[in-house]
Design a protein around this motif. Structure first.
Motif, PDB file in Angstrom:
ATOM      1  N   PRO A 179      -0.185 -13.889  13.324  1.00  0.00           N
ATOM      2  CA  PRO A 179      -0.390 -12.835  14.309  1.00  0.00           C
ATOM      3  C   PRO A 179      -1.175 -11.647  13.738  1.00  0.00           C
ATOM      4  N   GLY A 180      -1.579 -10.747  14.610  1.00  0.00           N
ATOM      5  CA  GLY A 180      -2.345  -9.566  14.204  1.00  0.00           C
ATOM      6  C   GLY A 180      -1.549  -8.695  13.239  1.00  0.00           C
ATOM      7  N   GLN A 181      -2.262  -8.115  12.296  1.00  0.00           N
ATOM      8  CA  GLN A 181      -1.696  -7.180  11.306  1.00  0.00           C
ATOM      9  C   GLN A 181      -0.656  -7.809  10.383  1.00  0.00           C
ATOM     10  N   CYS A 182      -0.625  -9.146  10.308  1.00  0.00           N
ATOM     11  CA  CYS A 182       0.382  -9.751   9.422  1.00  0.00           C
ATOM     12  C   CYS A 182      -0.119  -9.808   7.985  1.00  0.00           C
ATOM     13  N   GLY A 183      -1.371  -9.442   7.766  1.00  0.00           N
ATOM     14  CA  GLY A 183      -1.866  -9.419   6.389  1.00  0.00           C
ATOM     15  C   GLY A 183      -2.850 -10.526   6.052  1.00  0.00           C
ATOM     16  N   LYS A 184      -3.463 -11.127   7.075  1.00  0.00           N
ATOM     17  CA  LYS A 184      -4.397 -12.235   6.827  1.00  0.00           C
ATOM     18  C   LYS A 184      -5.628 -11.753   6.035  1.00  0.00           C
ATOM     19  N   THR A 185      -6.190 -10.636   6.503  1.00  0.00           N
ATOM     20  CA  THR A 185      -7.393 -10.132   5.830  1.00  0.00           C
ATOM     21  C   THR A 185      -7.063  -9.665   4.410  1.00  0.00           C
ATOM     22  N   VAL A 186      -5.912  -8.999   4.281  1.00  0.00           N
ATOM     23  CA  VAL A 186      -5.483  -8.535   2.961  1.00  0.00           C
ATOM     24  C   VAL A 186      -5.343  -9.733   2.016  1.00  0.00           C
TER      25      VAL A 186
ATOM     26  N   GLU B 130     -11.738 -14.848  10.413  1.00  0.00           N
ATOM     27  CA  GLU B 130     -11.955 -14.813  11.864  1.00  0.00           C
ATOM     28  C   GLU B 130     -13.438 -14.698  12.210  1.00  0.00           C
TER      29      GLU B 130
ATOM     30  N   HIS C  89       4.092   0.550   2.001  1.00  0.00           N
ATOM     31  CA  HIS C  89       4.011  -0.438   3.069  1.00  0.00           C
ATOM     32  C   HIS C  89       3.810  -1.803   2.400  1.00  0.00           C
TER      33      HIS C  89
ATOM     34  N   VAL D 118       3.030  -5.388   2.645  1.00  0.00           N
ATOM     35  CA  VAL D 118       2.376  -6.278   3.621  1.00  0.00           C
ATOM     36  C   VAL D 118       2.668  -7.741   3.288  1.00  0.00           C
TER      37      VAL D 118
ATOM     38  N   PHE E 205       0.850  -1.191   0.000  1.00  0.00           N
ATOM     39  CA  PHE E 205       0.000   0.000   0.000  1.00  0.00           C
ATOM     40  C   PHE E 205       0.886   1.242   0.000  1.00  0.00           C
TER      41      PHE E 205
ATOM     42  N   GLN F 164     -14.376 -10.152   8.599  1.00  0.00           N
ATOM     43  CA  GLN F 164     -14.027 -10.018  10.012  1.00  0.00           C
ATOM     44  C   GLN F 164     -14.997  -9.051  10.705  1.00  0.00           C
TER      45      GLN F 164
END
Ligand code: ATP
Ligand code: MG
Length: 259
Positions: free
Chosen positions: A42-49, A160, A21, A23, A14, A83
Protein backbone atom coordinates in the motif's frame (compact mmCIF):
# COMPACT_ATOMS: atom_id res chain seq x y z
CA UNK A 1 25.36 -10.62 -14.73
CA UNK A 2 24.44 -10.14 -11.09
CA UNK A 3 24.00 -13.12 -8.81
CA UNK A 4 21.51 -13.34 -5.98
CA UNK A 5 21.10 -10.21 -3.87
CA UNK A 6 20.48 -10.55 -0.16
CA UNK A 7 18.44 -8.02 1.77
CA UNK A 8 19.28 -8.87 5.37
CA UNK A 9 17.46 -7.58 8.42
CA UNK A 10 16.99 -4.20 6.80
CA UNK A 11 15.64 -1.42 8.98
CA UNK A 12 15.09 2.20 8.05
CA UNK A 13 14.05 5.05 10.31
CA UNK A 14 13.93 8.80 9.91
CA UNK A 15 14.32 11.33 12.72
CA UNK A 16 11.13 13.24 13.46
CA UNK A 17 10.29 16.19 15.68
CA UNK A 18 9.16 13.96 18.54
CA UNK A 19 11.29 10.88 18.09
CA UNK A 20 11.87 8.68 15.09
CA UNK A 21 9.68 7.39 12.29
CA UNK A 22 10.43 3.73 11.80
CA UNK A 23 9.44 2.87 8.22
CA UNK A 24 11.03 -0.56 7.72
CA UNK A 25 11.92 -3.23 10.27
CA UNK A 26 13.60 -6.58 9.73
CA UNK A 27 13.05 -6.69 6.00
CA UNK A 28 14.56 -9.94 4.81
CA UNK A 29 14.47 -11.45 1.36
CA UNK A 30 16.58 -12.64 -1.55
CA UNK A 31 16.38 -11.26 -5.07
CA UNK A 32 17.23 -14.28 -7.17
CA UNK A 33 19.43 -13.81 -10.19
CA UNK A 34 17.37 -13.26 -13.38
CA UNK A 35 14.02 -13.35 -11.65
CA UNK A 36 11.17 -10.88 -12.08
CA UNK A 37 10.44 -9.86 -8.52
CA UNK A 38 7.48 -7.63 -7.66
CA UNK A 39 7.36 -5.62 -4.45
CA UNK A 40 3.73 -4.94 -3.78
CA UNK A 41 2.31 -2.84 -0.98
CA UNK A 42 0.00 0.00 0.00
CA UNK A 43 0.90 3.69 -0.24
CA UNK A 44 3.52 5.06 2.17
CA UNK A 45 4.48 1.58 3.37
CA UNK A 46 8.10 2.21 2.45
CA UNK A 47 8.41 0.75 -1.06
CA UNK A 48 10.44 3.63 -2.44
CA UNK A 49 12.58 3.80 0.70
CA UNK A 50 13.32 0.08 0.33
CA UNK A 51 14.20 0.46 -3.35
CA UNK A 52 16.51 3.37 -2.58
CA UNK A 53 18.19 1.31 0.12
CA UNK A 54 18.68 -1.55 -2.36
CA UNK A 55 20.16 0.89 -4.87
CA UNK A 56 22.54 2.24 -2.22
CA UNK A 57 20.99 5.71 -2.26
CA UNK A 58 19.75 5.53 1.35
CA UNK A 59 21.94 4.09 4.08
CA UNK A 60 19.91 1.61 6.15
CA UNK A 61 19.55 2.13 9.88
CA UNK A 62 19.98 -1.61 10.38
CA UNK A 63 20.91 -4.59 8.24
CA UNK A 64 22.42 -4.64 4.79
CA UNK A 65 21.99 -5.26 1.07
CA UNK A 66 24.68 -7.53 -0.31
CA UNK A 67 25.54 -9.30 -3.51
CA UNK A 68 26.44 -13.00 -3.61
CA UNK A 69 29.99 -12.16 -2.50
CA UNK A 70 28.75 -10.20 0.51
CA UNK A 71 29.65 -6.80 -1.02
CA UNK A 72 27.38 -3.78 -1.54
CA UNK A 73 25.87 -3.52 -5.03
CA UNK A 74 27.88 -1.55 -7.55
CA UNK A 75 26.10 1.36 -9.22
CA UNK A 76 27.14 0.26 -12.70
CA UNK A 77 25.25 -3.00 -12.17
CA UNK A 78 21.88 -1.36 -11.69
CA UNK A 79 19.53 1.04 -13.44
CA UNK A 80 16.72 2.63 -11.53
CA UNK A 81 13.55 4.21 -12.83
CA UNK A 82 12.34 6.58 -10.14
CA UNK A 83 8.73 7.11 -9.26
CA UNK A 84 9.14 10.78 -10.12
CA UNK A 85 10.72 10.86 -13.56
CA UNK A 86 14.33 11.76 -12.89
CA UNK A 87 15.31 13.50 -16.12
CA UNK A 88 17.75 16.30 -16.76
CA UNK A 89 15.43 19.24 -17.53
CA UNK A 90 18.00 21.04 -19.67
CA UNK A 91 18.53 18.02 -21.91
CA UNK A 92 16.23 16.89 -24.70
CA UNK A 93 14.52 13.55 -24.80
CA UNK A 94 17.27 12.11 -27.00
CA UNK A 95 20.07 13.62 -24.91
CA UNK A 96 18.58 12.17 -21.72
CA UNK A 97 18.52 8.72 -23.32
CA UNK A 98 22.02 9.06 -24.75
CA UNK A 99 23.59 10.22 -21.49
CA UNK A 100 24.07 6.80 -19.82
CA UNK A 101 25.68 5.54 -23.04
CA UNK A 102 27.92 8.62 -23.15
CA UNK A 103 29.10 7.86 -19.62
CA UNK A 104 29.90 4.33 -20.72
CA UNK A 105 31.94 5.60 -23.66
CA UNK A 106 29.63 4.35 -26.42
CA UNK A 107 30.67 6.08 -29.69
CA UNK A 108 28.37 8.84 -30.93
CA UNK A 109 26.97 7.05 -33.97
CA UNK A 110 26.13 3.91 -32.02
CA UNK A 111 24.59 6.05 -29.28
CA UNK A 112 22.40 7.87 -31.73
CA UNK A 113 21.22 4.67 -33.36
CA UNK A 114 20.42 3.02 -30.03
CA UNK A 115 18.64 6.17 -28.79
CA UNK A 116 16.52 6.24 -31.96
CA UNK A 117 15.61 2.58 -31.44
CA UNK A 118 14.69 3.20 -27.81
CA UNK A 119 12.66 6.29 -28.65
CA UNK A 120 10.74 4.17 -31.12
CA UNK A 121 10.36 1.39 -28.54
CA UNK A 122 8.72 3.70 -26.02
CA UNK A 123 6.55 5.35 -28.69
CA UNK A 124 8.13 8.81 -28.69
CA UNK A 125 9.08 9.20 -32.35
CA UNK A 126 8.95 12.88 -33.23
CA UNK A 127 9.76 14.03 -29.68
CA UNK A 128 13.54 13.50 -29.87
CA UNK A 129 14.25 17.20 -29.48
CA UNK A 130 11.59 17.99 -26.89
CA UNK A 131 12.62 18.98 -23.38
CA UNK A 132 11.01 17.30 -20.36
CA UNK A 133 8.92 20.40 -19.63
CA UNK A 134 7.28 19.96 -23.04
CA UNK A 135 6.23 16.38 -22.31
CA UNK A 136 3.31 14.92 -20.35
CA UNK A 137 3.95 12.91 -17.18
CA UNK A 138 3.52 9.63 -19.03
CA UNK A 139 5.88 10.73 -21.81
CA UNK A 140 8.52 11.77 -19.29
CA UNK A 141 8.22 8.41 -17.63
CA UNK A 142 8.76 6.70 -20.98
CA UNK A 143 11.94 8.74 -21.53
CA UNK A 144 13.12 7.63 -18.08
CA UNK A 145 12.39 4.00 -18.97
CA UNK A 146 14.28 4.34 -22.27
CA UNK A 147 17.23 5.91 -20.43
CA UNK A 148 17.25 2.98 -18.00
CA UNK A 149 17.30 0.50 -20.88
CA UNK A 150 20.07 2.52 -22.52
CA UNK A 151 22.34 1.93 -19.52
CA UNK A 152 22.21 -1.80 -20.25
CA UNK A 153 22.82 -3.16 -16.78
CA UNK A 154 21.89 -6.55 -15.41
CA UNK A 155 19.65 -5.30 -12.58
CA UNK A 156 16.60 -3.13 -13.29
CA UNK A 157 15.00 -1.41 -10.30
CA UNK A 158 11.67 0.07 -11.38
CA UNK A 159 9.69 2.14 -8.87
CA UNK A 160 6.07 2.31 -10.07
CA UNK A 161 7.29 3.16 -13.57
CA UNK A 162 3.93 2.81 -15.28
CA UNK A 163 1.71 4.74 -12.88
CA UNK A 164 1.52 7.86 -15.05
CA UNK A 165 0.68 6.01 -18.27
CA UNK A 166 -2.70 5.54 -19.89
CA UNK A 167 -4.06 1.99 -19.83
CA UNK A 168 -3.06 1.07 -23.39
CA UNK A 169 0.49 2.43 -23.14
CA UNK A 170 0.86 0.84 -19.72
CA UNK A 171 0.03 -2.56 -21.15
CA UNK A 172 2.54 -2.10 -23.98
CA UNK A 173 5.27 -0.98 -21.59
CA UNK A 174 4.57 -3.89 -19.25
CA UNK A 175 4.80 -6.35 -22.13
CA UNK A 176 8.00 -4.73 -23.36
CA UNK A 177 9.58 -5.02 -19.92
CA UNK A 178 8.72 -8.73 -19.81
CA UNK A 179 10.21 -9.18 -23.28
CA UNK A 180 13.44 -7.39 -22.32
CA UNK A 181 13.67 -9.36 -19.08
CA UNK A 182 13.23 -12.66 -20.91
CA UNK A 183 15.45 -11.91 -23.91
CA UNK A 184 18.27 -10.17 -22.11
CA UNK A 185 18.22 -12.31 -18.97
CA UNK A 186 18.03 -9.41 -16.57
CA UNK A 187 17.04 -9.34 -12.94
CA UNK A 188 14.02 -7.09 -12.48
CA UNK A 189 12.63 -5.65 -9.25
CA UNK A 190 9.37 -3.84 -9.89
CA UNK A 191 7.47 -1.85 -7.30
CA UNK A 192 3.76 -1.56 -7.79
CA UNK A 193 0.59 -0.92 -5.86
CA UNK A 194 -1.45 -2.56 -8.63
CA UNK A 195 -2.35 -6.13 -7.79
CA UNK A 196 -3.10 -6.80 -11.45
CA UNK A 197 0.30 -5.60 -12.58
CA UNK A 198 1.91 -7.73 -9.87
CA UNK A 199 0.00 -10.83 -11.00
CA UNK A 200 0.59 -10.30 -14.71
CA UNK A 201 4.32 -9.68 -14.45
CA UNK A 202 5.91 -11.25 -11.39
CA UNK A 203 7.80 -14.52 -10.92
CA UNK A 204 7.33 -13.83 -7.25
CA UNK A 205 5.37 -11.21 -5.39
CA UNK A 206 6.54 -9.97 -2.00
CA UNK A 207 3.98 -8.02 0.00
CA UNK A 208 5.48 -5.16 2.00
CA UNK A 209 3.09 -3.81 4.62
CA UNK A 210 2.63 -3.12 8.31
CA UNK A 211 3.73 -0.39 10.62
CA UNK A 212 6.68 -0.47 10.53
CA UNK A 213 6.64 -2.45 7.31
CA UNK A 214 8.22 -5.79 6.65
CA UNK A 215 7.62 -8.61 4.18
CA UNK A 216 4.28 -10.06 5.23
CA UNK A 217 3.75 -12.59 2.45
CA UNK A 218 5.37 -14.17 -0.55
CA UNK A 219 3.55 -15.56 -3.58
CA UNK A 220 5.35 -17.78 -6.07
CA UNK A 221 3.98 -17.40 -9.61
CA UNK A 222 6.66 -19.30 -11.51
CA UNK A 223 4.16 -22.02 -12.36
CA UNK A 224 1.76 -19.57 -14.02
CA UNK A 225 2.41 -19.65 -17.78
CA UNK A 226 3.16 -16.48 -19.71
CA UNK A 227 1.76 -14.44 -21.33
CA UNK A 228 -0.79 -14.21 -18.55
CA UNK A 229 -4.30 -12.94 -18.68
CA UNK A 230 -6.44 -11.73 -15.83
CA UNK A 231 -9.18 -13.98 -17.09
CA UNK A 232 -7.08 -17.10 -16.29
CA UNK A 233 -9.01 -18.86 -13.54
CA UNK A 234 -6.01 -19.81 -11.33
CA UNK A 235 -4.72 -16.22 -11.51
CA UNK A 236 -8.16 -14.87 -10.60
CA UNK A 237 -8.29 -17.23 -7.64
CA UNK A 238 -4.91 -16.08 -6.43
CA UNK A 239 -5.98 -12.45 -6.92
CA UNK A 240 -9.01 -13.03 -4.75
CA UNK A 241 -7.02 -14.72 -2.02
CA UNK A 242 -4.56 -11.80 -1.96
CA UNK A 243 -7.44 -9.31 -1.77
CA UNK A 244 -9.02 -11.33 1.04
CA UNK A 245 -5.87 -10.82 3.08
CA UNK A 246 -6.76 -7.11 3.25
CA UNK A 247 -3.27 -5.70 2.87
CA UNK A 248 -4.81 -2.44 1.65
CA UNK A 249 -7.52 -2.26 4.27
CA UNK A 250 -6.50 1.07 5.74
CA UNK A 251 -5.80 2.56 2.40
CA UNK A 252 -8.76 2.50 0.07
CA UNK A 253 -7.89 -0.38 -2.24
CA UNK A 254 -4.71 0.65 -4.09
CA UNK A 255 -4.92 0.60 -7.86
CA UNK A 256 -7.25 -2.30 -8.47
CA UNK A 257 -7.58 -2.32 -12.21
CA UNK A 258 -10.13 -4.70 -13.61
CA UNK A 259 -12.27 -5.02 -10.52
N1 ATP B 1 13.82 11.40 3.40
C1 ATP B 1 12.80 11.14 4.22
N2 ATP B 1 12.70 11.74 5.41
C2 ATP B 1 11.68 11.48 6.26
N3 ATP B 1 10.69 10.60 6.00
C3 ATP B 1 10.72 9.97 4.82
C4 ATP B 1 11.78 10.20 3.85
N4 ATP B 1 11.54 9.43 2.77
C5 ATP B 1 10.41 8.76 3.04
N5 ATP B 1 9.92 9.08 4.24
C6 ATP B 1 8.72 8.53 4.86
O1 ATP B 1 8.76 7.13 4.77
C7 ATP B 1 7.46 6.59 4.53
C8 ATP B 1 7.51 5.67 3.34
O2 ATP B 1 7.74 6.45 2.18
P1 ATP B 1 7.87 5.78 0.74
O3 ATP B 1 8.05 6.90 -0.22
O4 ATP B 1 8.92 4.73 0.76
O5 ATP B 1 6.44 5.10 0.57
P2 ATP B 1 5.88 4.29 -0.67
O6 ATP B 1 5.45 2.94 -0.19
O7 ATP B 1 6.86 4.33 -1.78
O8 ATP B 1 4.57 5.14 -1.02
P3 ATP B 1 3.86 5.41 -2.44
O9 ATP B 1 3.08 4.16 -2.78
O10 ATP B 1 2.97 6.56 -2.18
O11 ATP B 1 4.92 5.68 -3.44
C9 ATP B 1 6.51 7.78 4.38
O12 ATP B 1 5.81 7.97 5.55
C10 ATP B 1 7.45 8.93 4.10
O13 ATP B 1 6.93 10.12 4.60
MG1 MG C 1 6.85 5.17 -3.64
Amino acid sequence: MVGDIHVKGLGLSFPQQNGIHEVLRDVDFVIHSKEFLVLFGPGQCGKTVLMEAIAGLLPPTAGSVEDAQGSPLRTQELCMVFQKYALFPWKTCRQNIELPMKFKGVPKQARRKRAADLIHLVGLDGFEHSYPRQLSGGMKQRVAIAAAYAKECPLLLFDEPFGALDAQTRLQMEQELVRIWQQEQKTVVLITNSIDEALLLGDRILVLAGSPSSILEEYDLREFPRPRSLSDRPLLNLRQSILDRGFFENEGGGDLRCE
